[in-house]
Motif scaffolding. Structure first.
Motif, PDB file in Angstrom:
ATOM      1  N   PRO A 299      47.534  35.974  40.454  1.00  0.00           N
ATOM      2  CA  PRO A 299      47.229  37.391  40.219  1.00  0.00           C
ATOM      3  C   PRO A 299      45.755  37.733  40.442  1.00  0.00           C
ATOM      4  CG  PRO A 299      48.618  36.524  38.467  1.00  0.00           C
ATOM      5  CD  PRO A 299      48.157  35.359  39.271  1.00  0.00           C
ATOM      6  N   ALA A 300      44.861  36.847  39.982  1.00  0.00           N
ATOM      7  CA  ALA A 300      43.432  37.101  40.159  1.00  0.00           C
ATOM      8  C   ALA A 300      43.039  37.070  41.633  1.00  0.00           C
ATOM      9  CB  ALA A 300      42.621  36.073  39.365  1.00  0.00           C
ATOM     10  N   ARG A 303      44.460  40.256  43.433  1.00  0.00           N
ATOM     11  CA  ARG A 303      43.683  41.474  43.159  1.00  0.00           C
ATOM     12  C   ARG A 303      42.327  41.423  43.855  1.00  0.00           C
ATOM     13  NH1 ARG A 303      44.317  45.770  39.914  1.00  0.00           N
ATOM     14  NH2 ARG A 303      42.419  46.978  39.557  1.00  0.00           N
ATOM     15  N   HIS A 332      53.038  40.366  39.244  1.00  0.00           N
ATOM     16  CA  HIS A 332      51.894  39.503  39.540  1.00  0.00           C
ATOM     17  C   HIS A 332      50.615  40.307  39.789  1.00  0.00           C
ATOM     18  CE1 HIS A 332      54.724  36.203  39.867  1.00  0.00           C
ATOM     19  NE2 HIS A 332      55.431  36.911  40.721  1.00  0.00           N
ATOM     20  N   SER A 336      42.171  44.701  36.511  1.00  0.00           N
ATOM     21  CA  SER A 336      40.961  43.924  36.786  1.00  0.00           C
ATOM     22  C   SER A 336      40.507  43.157  35.551  1.00  0.00           C
ATOM     23  CB  SER A 336      39.855  44.854  37.277  1.00  0.00           C
ATOM     24  OG  SER A 336      39.606  45.872  36.325  1.00  0.00           O
ATOM     25  N   HIS A 338      42.412  42.202  32.935  1.00  0.00           N
ATOM     26  CA  HIS A 338      43.386  41.134  32.678  1.00  0.00           C
ATOM     27  C   HIS A 338      43.201  39.983  33.666  1.00  0.00           C
ATOM     28  CE1 HIS A 338      47.831  40.187  31.444  1.00  0.00           C
ATOM     29  NE2 HIS A 338      47.040  39.147  31.350  1.00  0.00           N
ATOM     30  N   SER A 339      42.950  40.280  34.914  1.00  0.00           N
ATOM     31  CA  SER A 339      42.750  39.237  35.929  1.00  0.00           C
ATOM     32  C   SER A 339      41.526  38.383  35.604  1.00  0.00           C
ATOM     33  CB  SER A 339      42.598  39.873  37.310  1.00  0.00           C
ATOM     34  OG  SER A 339      43.768  40.576  37.682  1.00  0.00           O
ATOM     35  N   CYS A 340      40.461  39.022  35.162  1.00  0.00           N
ATOM     36  CA  CYS A 340      39.237  38.287  34.807  1.00  0.00           C
ATOM     37  C   CYS A 340      39.482  37.379  33.606  1.00  0.00           C
ATOM     38  CB  CYS A 340      38.104  39.253  34.511  1.00  0.00           C
ATOM     39  SG  CYS A 340      37.509  40.167  35.953  1.00  0.00           S
ATOM     40  N   TYR A 416      50.817  32.676  33.142  1.00  0.00           N
ATOM     41  CA  TYR A 416      49.788  33.708  33.030  1.00  0.00           C
ATOM     42  C   TYR A 416      49.299  33.863  31.596  1.00  0.00           C
ATOM     43  CZ  TYR A 416      51.455  34.854  37.699  1.00  0.00           C
ATOM     44  OH  TYR A 416      51.824  34.782  39.017  1.00  0.00           O
TER      45      TYR A 416
END
Length: 552
Positions: A299-300, A303, A332, A336, A338-340, A416
């Motif tokens: 996911p990271a 994005r 997925h 931003s 959440h990805s970090c 995740y």
């Protein structure tokens, strides 16, 4: 006579024309029936059953293909239960094994590679995006049809269309599409019909763009990864010699390993998995990034890729995806923030495992023959694989019990799993609340939690293998069975294996094998583990189960 022939010819022509017309009508009806059935299965049937059917059909097809192709010359053909077990293991990207991998011929390795590719999470999520595009090609009827029918009846003054969250889920990659109607009266909706159409068109284009992006992501990673692995094996004599000795083609090994690594399956064409390459640190370093970008960091990375493409191309589709990540319904695709936090959590858990693993195993027999540099790289490779990949450079049966328990915890955690401060969690809940279903079915209220199901599976296997637990307690113990079950549930593939040296009674017939611990189980135990692999592959559907049960 000539008139009779002409008359017969006209009748024949008329009959032929009528037949063609009927055939054309039949073809149209047949296609319409197929399309209707497809729409019903994809958009009306519960997504769980769609995914379950997908993986079961793939497993059966894989089983048939493996049975029809011959094993490697000089090898004994595996039993049917073992072939089906391998097919399920590859399809669910679990890499649990009951036979040695070098039994399979080059053709069979290619079949297993295809199963791992089409069973991987990224590939199935791409199928979900394709089905989502198909859903957009038949937009919900409330946009135009309802408005037109009401306006034609002259009922504008009597009716108003209030806000509704109309969501259809297509579960091959946890994808949900929502169509929201604003709280406006019919007259306003009629005047803004073009705007609604533009928004729907933009969402369709964004979904199509995201599907192409995921496909490109898959293609580039596999192409570059297999090329780098093939280049390394060709240039490094020690790695090339290993494959030559085992009779494994370099191209097959490269593509097989990269597909398995990216899908986080864990299968390797060698009997010893990656233990035979434990001193090839360069190869391990090539595979570590592919493990991460194919699962926990997907996911990271996705994005970040969309953000870069948005800055470079300035296309409105990329901007729409970034700003409306929840509306896209692609599970997925995270925010931003959440990805970090996800990336930080992945690296944090890896660091904790790395420190504990090195502190416990640095001077143990597990690391015998390693240089200091090889110990660092090997330890990093091992702890990264504990989160879903399952490849191994050490014998897990020689690792301390504390590290094994740590690996069990890591295998159980969802991919995740992330640490998110409370204030950010509230924002995520508020943004995602519009897609939550208000009602709960009776089945949701009586289902157990995932830990409960794992306990049930472990108990069932202890019952099926109870005789071996008495006769061979050092191999057949609860810890080893728990590791095998949690590994199958997490679709990881770690196994402590089986050793004849650990038997209390040494029998001459006992021969050591590089197959997993499940290879020594009964057929009943293997079948239970097959169920566990399916359950683990579909665990996204059971994350919220068991909430009706209270412990106080």
């Amino acid at each position: 006579m000539s008139n009779t022939i002409i008359c017969f010819g006209r009748k024949l022509e008329h009959f032929s024309s009528t037949s063609r017309s009927k055939l054309s009508c039949f073809n149209q009806s047949y296609r319409g029936l197929i399309s209707t059935c497809f729409r019903f299965l994809v958009f009306r049937v519960n997504p769980f059953w769609v995914q379950l059917a997908y993986f079961i059909v793939l497993s059966l097809v894989g089983f048939g293909a493996l049975k029809m192709s011959k094993p490697k010359s000089g090898s004994v053909s595996p039993k049917n239960i073992d072939v089906f077990f391998t097919s399920v293991s590859a399809t669910t990207v679990s890499s649990m094994s009951t036979v040695e991998m070098e039994v399979f011929s080059n053709t069979q390795l290619i079949i297993i590679t295809i199963l791992m590719l089409v069973g991987g999470e990224v590939f199935t999520s791409m199928l979900g995006l394709l089905l989502g595009r198909f859903r957009f090609e038949t937009p919900p009827s409330f946009d135009g049809d309802i408005v037109n029918s009401i306006s034609n009846r002259g009922l504008q003054s009597d009716y108003s269309l209030t806000s509704k969250n109309i969501a259809q889920e297509v579960e091959l990659g946890r994808i949900t599409f929502s169509a929201l109607a604003t709280e406006k009266p019919i007259n306003d909706l009629e005047s803004n019909k073009n705007l609604t159409s533009d928004i729907k068109s933009l969402k369709y284009k964004a979904t199509r763009c995201l599907g192409y992006l995921v496909f490109g992501y898959l293609l580039v990673v596999h192409a570059v990864g297999s090329s780098l692995v093939s280049m390394y094996v060709s240039l490094v004599s020690s790695a090339r010699k290993i494959l030559k000795t085992k009779g494994i083609d370099i191209r097959t090994f490269s593509f097989f390993t990269v597909v398995s690594t990216f899908a986080n399956c864990g299968f390797v064409p060698t009997n010893e998995n990656m233990i035979v390459f434990k001193k090839n640190s360069g190869l391990l370093l090539l595979l570590i990034p592919q493990i991460l970008i194919g699962n926990t960091l997907y996911p990271a990375c996705l994005r970040a890729l969309i953000w870069v493409l948005d800055k470079m191309t300035k296309k409105v589709e990329f901007s729409y995806i970034l700003k409306n990540w929840k509306e896209m319904g692609y599970s997925h695709l995270l925010s931003s923030v959440h990805s970090c936090f996800l990336a930080a959590t992945v690296f944090g858990l890896t660091l904790v495992q790395f420190i504990l693993f090195c502190s416990m195993e640095w001077n143990s027999e597990t690391m015998d023959g390693f240089s200091s540099y090889q110990k660092v790289v090997g330890s990093l490779f091992q702890v990264v694989n504990s989160r879903y990949a399952g490849e191994s450079v050490v014998d897990l049966s020689t690792i301390s019990s504390a590290i094994l328990v740590l690996f069990v915890v890591m295998m159980y955690l969802p991919p995740y799993t992330s640490f998110i401060p409370t204030k950010y969690q509230k924002k995520e809940i508020e943004k995602g609340s519009q897609n939550e279903s208000a009602g709960k079915s009776i089945l949701d209220c009586v289902l157990f939690s995932q830990l409960s199901y794992l306990a049930i599976f472990i108990i069932l296997i202890c019952i099926s293998e109870r005789q071996k637990l008495k006769e061979d307690p050092l191999n057949f113990n609860v810890l080893n069975i728990t590791i095998e079950v949690v590994s199958a549930y997490g679709n990881v593939g770690f196994s402590t294996g089986y050793s004849c040296k650990r038997r209390l009674k040494g029998e001459q017939w006992c021969t050591d094998s590089c197959a997993g611990f499940a290879g020594r189980w009964s057929n009943t135990g293997k079948f239970i583990l097959i169920v566990v692999m399916f359950f683990g592959r579909l665990k996204n559907f059971s994350f919220k189960c068991g909430k009706a049960w209270k412990l106080s």
